[in-house]
Write a protein that holds these residues in place. Sequence first.
Motif, short mmCIF file in Angstrom:
data_model
loop_
_atom_site.label_atom_id
_atom_site.label_comp_id
_atom_site.label_asym_id
_atom_site.label_seq_id
_atom_site.Cartn_x
_atom_site.Cartn_y
_atom_site.Cartn_z
N MET A 58 0.77 -1.03 0.04
CA MET A 58 0.03 -0.13 -0.02
C MET A 58 0.94 1.44 0.06
SD MET A 58 -2.86 -1.28 -0.55
CE MET A 58 -3.80 0.18 -0.53
N PRO A 59 2.04 1.35 0.73
CA PRO A 59 2.53 2.66 0.76
C PRO A 59 3.28 2.61 -0.72
CG PRO A 59 3.42 1.44 2.52
CD PRO A 59 2.32 0.39 2.00
N ALA A 60 3.66 1.57 -1.39
CA ALA A 60 3.96 1.72 -2.85
C ALA A 60 2.96 2.18 -3.66
CB ALA A 60 4.85 0.33 -3.26
N LEU A 61 1.88 1.47 -3.69
CA LEU A 61 0.85 2.02 -4.54
C LEU A 61 0.43 3.59 -4.30
CD1 LEU A 61 -1.61 -1.09 -4.36
CD2 LEU A 61 0.00 -0.37 -6.28
N LYS A 62 0.56 3.85 -3.04
CA LYS A 62 0.13 5.44 -2.69
C LYS A 62 1.04 6.13 -3.41
CE LYS A 62 -0.54 8.38 1.25
NZ LYS A 62 -1.41 8.44 1.92
N ARG A 63 2.40 5.89 -4.04
CA ARG A 63 3.35 6.80 -4.57
C ARG A 63 2.88 6.82 -6.21
NH1 ARG A 63 9.00 5.90 -2.11
NH2 ARG A 63 8.66 6.37 0.01
N LEU A 64 1.93 5.95 -6.65
CA LEU A 64 1.66 5.85 -8.03
C LEU A 64 0.39 6.54 -8.43
CD1 LEU A 64 1.71 1.96 -8.34
CD2 LEU A 64 3.65 3.77 -9.22
N PRO A 65 0.12 7.06 -9.92
CA PRO A 65 -0.97 7.89 -10.18
C PRO A 65 -2.24 7.05 -10.18
CG PRO A 65 0.75 7.63 -11.87
CD PRO A 65 1.34 6.85 -10.76
N THR A 101 -4.74 6.14 -11.64
CA THR A 101 -5.02 5.00 -12.58
C THR A 101 -4.32 3.71 -12.49
OG1 THR A 101 -3.56 6.14 -14.27
CG2 THR A 101 -5.74 6.75 -14.38
N THR A 102 -2.98 3.89 -12.26
CA THR A 102 -2.05 2.77 -11.78
C THR A 102 -2.50 2.08 -10.59
OG1 THR A 102 -0.27 3.93 -13.14
CG2 THR A 102 0.07 2.09 -11.81
N MET A 121 -4.62 -2.48 -7.84
CA MET A 121 -5.30 -3.19 -6.96
C MET A 121 -6.53 -3.97 -7.42
SD MET A 121 -4.78 -2.63 -3.88
CE MET A 121 -6.07 -2.83 -2.86
N ARG A 122 -6.91 -3.61 -8.61
CA ARG A 122 -7.99 -4.62 -9.26
C ARG A 122 -7.50 -5.93 -9.64
NH1 ARG A 122 -11.17 -0.20 -13.02
NH2 ARG A 122 -12.61 0.47 -11.42
N THR A 123 -6.20 -5.89 -10.19
CA THR A 123 -5.57 -6.90 -10.49
C THR A 123 -5.08 -8.02 -9.28
OG1 THR A 123 -4.56 -5.96 -12.32
CG2 THR A 123 -3.42 -7.85 -11.79
N ARG A 181 -14.86 3.13 -7.74
CA ARG A 181 -14.53 4.05 -6.69
C ARG A 181 -13.10 4.52 -6.82
NH1 ARG A 181 -15.57 3.23 -0.21
NH2 ARG A 181 -15.23 4.99 0.48
N LYS A 182 -12.98 5.66 -6.67
CA LYS A 182 -11.59 6.26 -6.71
C LYS A 182 -10.78 5.92 -5.50
CE LYS A 182 -12.75 8.34 -10.57
NZ LYS A 182 -12.50 7.70 -11.69
#
Length: 137
Positions: free
Chosen positions: A28-35, A37-38, A43-45, A107-108
């Motif tokens: 989650m900390p890594a994903l927070k750094r991404l745009p 859309t990414t 997360m969906r994947t 959801r965003k």
Amino acid sequence: MDEFVLQAARVTSGLLAGLYFAFAVSVMPALKRLPDTTFIEVMRTINLVIVNPVFLVVFLGAPASAAAVLLYDRSGWAIAGAALGVLTLLVTAIFNIPLNNELEGGRKPGPFEVPWVRWNIVRTLTGIASLVCLVLV
């Protein structure tokens, strides 16, 4: 048989707590750094890929085997380990999975991320606590 059940409970609880911990401290900390859309795409994947036989054995096996320990041991540690294992499953079912479903529905990440991370921390702590209790049985 009772030793096998206890060891299965310990292993599956450890694997599950470790998965939630990995999400809390890295994914989650890594994903927070991404745009956004990414973030959404990843997360969906993850939500699609994670539902597989190996994960389901651990996800359902951890609380089931922790509860099965009570067939052989009714100590306070066993009761706490089982209760915390079931609580971990309930937190996931009541909070994280519905948030995952909302993300799938469009959801965003902003409104998704904060409660999802919060409930992931809760289930990480309950999962670790369950494991600790089962180790102390």
